[in-house]
Design a protein around this motif. Sequence first.
Motif, PDB file in Angstrom:
ATOM      1  N   GLY A 108       0.850  -1.179   0.000  1.00  0.00           N
ATOM      2  CA  GLY A 108       0.000   0.000   0.000  1.00  0.00           C
ATOM      3  C   GLY A 108       0.888   1.232   0.000  1.00  0.00           C
ATOM      4  O   GLY A 108       1.962   1.231   0.600  1.00  0.00           O
ATOM      5  N   ALA A 109       0.458   2.260  -0.706  1.00  0.00           N
ATOM      6  CA  ALA A 109       1.217   3.514  -0.756  1.00  0.00           C
ATOM      7  C   ALA A 109       0.284   4.687  -0.474  1.00  0.00           C
ATOM      8  O   ALA A 109       0.384   5.747  -1.091  1.00  0.00           O
ATOM      9  CB  ALA A 109       1.901   3.661  -2.108  1.00  0.00           C
ATOM     10  N   ALA A 110      -0.607   4.467   0.480  1.00  0.00           N
ATOM     11  CA  ALA A 110      -1.581   5.509   0.837  1.00  0.00           C
ATOM     12  C   ALA A 110      -0.917   6.693   1.522  1.00  0.00           C
ATOM     13  O   ALA A 110      -1.563   7.719   1.758  1.00  0.00           O
ATOM     14  CB  ALA A 110      -2.665   4.924   1.739  1.00  0.00           C
ATOM     15  N   THR A 111       0.364   6.543   1.822  1.00  0.00           N
ATOM     16  CA  THR A 111       1.078   7.600   2.557  1.00  0.00           C
ATOM     17  C   THR A 111       1.739   8.616   1.629  1.00  0.00           C
ATOM     18  O   THR A 111       2.271   9.609   2.122  1.00  0.00           O
ATOM     19  CB  THR A 111       2.163   6.966   3.452  1.00  0.00           C
ATOM     20  OG1 THR A 111       3.041   6.197   2.611  1.00  0.00           O
ATOM     21  CG2 THR A 111       1.560   6.049   4.488  1.00  0.00           C
ATOM     22  N   ASN A 170      -5.031   9.986  -1.143  1.00  0.00           N
ATOM     23  CA  ASN A 170      -6.393   9.982  -0.599  1.00  0.00           C
ATOM     24  C   ASN A 170      -7.412  10.723  -1.453  1.00  0.00           C
ATOM     25  O   ASN A 170      -8.616  10.608  -1.224  1.00  0.00           O
ATOM     26  CB  ASN A 170      -6.407  10.543   0.833  1.00  0.00           C
ATOM     27  CG  ASN A 170      -5.829  11.946   0.919  1.00  0.00           C
ATOM     28  OD1 ASN A 170      -4.979  12.312   0.097  1.00  0.00           O
ATOM     29  ND2 ASN A 170      -6.266  12.724   1.889  1.00  0.00           N
ATOM     30  N   GLY A 225      -5.294   5.039  -4.536  1.00  0.00           N
ATOM     31  CA  GLY A 225      -5.494   4.838  -3.089  1.00  0.00           C
ATOM     32  C   GLY A 225      -4.277   5.033  -2.184  1.00  0.00           C
ATOM     33  O   GLY A 225      -4.470   5.417  -1.080  1.00  0.00           O
ATOM     34  N   TYR A 226      -3.010   4.828  -2.547  1.00  0.00           N
ATOM     35  CA  TYR A 226      -2.445   4.089  -3.650  1.00  0.00           C
ATOM     36  C   TYR A 226      -2.015   2.684  -3.224  1.00  0.00           C
ATOM     37  O   TYR A 226      -1.829   2.440  -2.024  1.00  0.00           O
ATOM     38  CB  TYR A 226      -1.198   4.803  -4.172  1.00  0.00           C
ATOM     39  CG  TYR A 226      -1.414   6.167  -4.800  1.00  0.00           C
ATOM     40  CD1 TYR A 226      -2.407   6.394  -5.759  1.00  0.00           C
ATOM     41  CD2 TYR A 226      -0.614   7.247  -4.448  1.00  0.00           C
ATOM     42  CE1 TYR A 226      -2.562   7.660  -6.359  1.00  0.00           C
ATOM     43  CE2 TYR A 226      -0.780   8.513  -5.041  1.00  0.00           C
ATOM     44  CZ  TYR A 226      -1.759   8.703  -5.989  1.00  0.00           C
ATOM     45  OH  TYR A 226      -1.921   9.937  -6.567  1.00  0.00           O
TER      46      TYR A 226
END
Lengths: 314, 314
Positions: A183-186, A191, A304-305
């Motif tokens: 996940g690469a939501a950071t 977002n 989202g990523y």
Amino acid sequence: MYIHQVAAYLPAHIVTNEHFTRLNGLSHDWIIERTGIRERRKAAVGENTNTMAIEATQRALAAAPEFIHGLDLIVGATYTPYDTIFTVAHAVQHALDVADIPVVSISSACSSLLNAIEIVEGYFAMGKASRAVVVVSEHNTAYNNEEDTIAGHLWGDGAATLLISKERLAETDLRMVDLITGGAATVGKANTAVTLKPVERGLVMPHGRDVFTHACQHMARVTSQLLERNQLGVEDVTYLIPHQANLRITRNVLESLGLPTERAVSNIQDLGNTGCAGAAIALADTREQLTPGNKVVITVFGGGYSYGAMLLER
Amino acid sequence: MYIHQVAAYLPAHIVTNEHFTRLNGLSHDWIIERTGIRERRKAAVGENTNTMAIEATQRALAAAPEFIHGLDLIVGATYTPYDTIFTVAHAVQHALDVADIPVVSISSACSSLLNAIEIVEGYFAMGKASRAVVVVSEHNTAYNNEEDTIAGHLWGDGAATLLISKERLAETDLRMVDLITGGAATVGKANTAVTLKPVERGLVMPHGRDVFTHACQHMARVTSQLLERNQLGVEDVTYLIPHQANLRITRNVLESLGLPTERAVSNIQDLGNTGCAGAAIALADTREQLTPGNKVVITVFGGGYSYGAMLLER
């Protein structure tokens, strides 16, 4: 684990760029230049994520009818659900009529294919399954606003099914050598850059540039990481199958990796962005061209990523 | 694997049965008699599946702040997504700011809690993770039509987070002894009985009786199967936590198993059906009452259909 069979289902109806010229004034050349997309498919009335998934699965099983005996896991993936309760995986279980096996549907957006396969890898590692259906299906046109001049022309519909077994079943099976997901939501505008909020009914991409940048960076980086930890160079990769989001992203990833154009598999020209189904559809089309020893890397990036890369060997 | 911490988040706003009396003419006594529900929570404007999941996760981590070091997996679950691309799991990753770990969201409707934990079990078995957040979050009121006299009064909002580690971290951790999940899309009216088709925006339950019958049968059956294969009798179960769908279902399951009423944990009275969050919220409330050697069985049933049972030991 081994990919025994892959099959795709594509709706018959073709939407050309001229449709978007008439609708939004976007020219064929402008769309081609920015995305590589010439046309895409659109599900017919009555078709949806679940029906397309069932079609793809029936095609895969028609090519490998014995696989259903001992089928003990179904993992579905979609970010364009027809039903979040009778999910895409449940629809496939219903159609196949195989009772009492784990069934679950997932989303990590356009990168779900590799998350689904990693979940299967986990079930195999636990000894809780040994023969799985992974089905990826997207009905983008159900959620897309085709009058959206920013991203309305990008999306297509389609599905694919992979039959995956713990043990090799046939000489032509593809061995899954290694798989990374993350996940690469950071990072960046993860977002907000591309979202699908069902209550607002919208698949929108207000920050396409952020998606573009991170897709290029992450797919190149995770592919390098995958190759490195398997002591391979790019010259060992017979085919690279990137997530089919945009031909410019594919070209950028190829350039970063130092791979020539002909080593990438692309269906974006004919199908548009078919979400998490895109790379699986490309694998279905590529599989028969492979010869023993050939290696394929599938790399994905999702809104989202999320990202991922998988190494297959024929 | 061990459940190290569990925490819930519930929206502040309470919706009583009187609301549905005014709206639909359903009396408090009629709702109580048929469902056991006295009241339920409703997310405020600005709250959604993702915000509730973040709240629950922050509460769990506040109780175990060291857990975040080494966190290497996030699995989210919901059938009432706020965003299917920036999914509930991605929202939690974003909030926690932990990069480059597998992140995925799932649905097997109301039974997703156990599917999510089984996916974690798989990652642990592969050696691809050792410390996971499982977050279950439902925003039923975003999809529910409260004027639906059949099922509009059933649903509530809420979320819960479990912190799960491969190794025991504290004496109070609950050991996950065994876990069974299964899809049951092949039985009864699984494909139509309870559905949430986001494009049609509806959470509906046209065949409540079919859901009721299969929920009772499957939860009792899978609990018996779980106990049997662990050589336990019902007398060994300190608490049974069934999916919180309906108090009559809970009573029916207790009766089938031969368990007295006081052994079941219920929050349906105060929360309504909070989907896949219900059993996890109940576990959060039960955990501190457990003493060494106590055993808890969580059993779930979801639309679509799905079922599962998990044995925990303090």
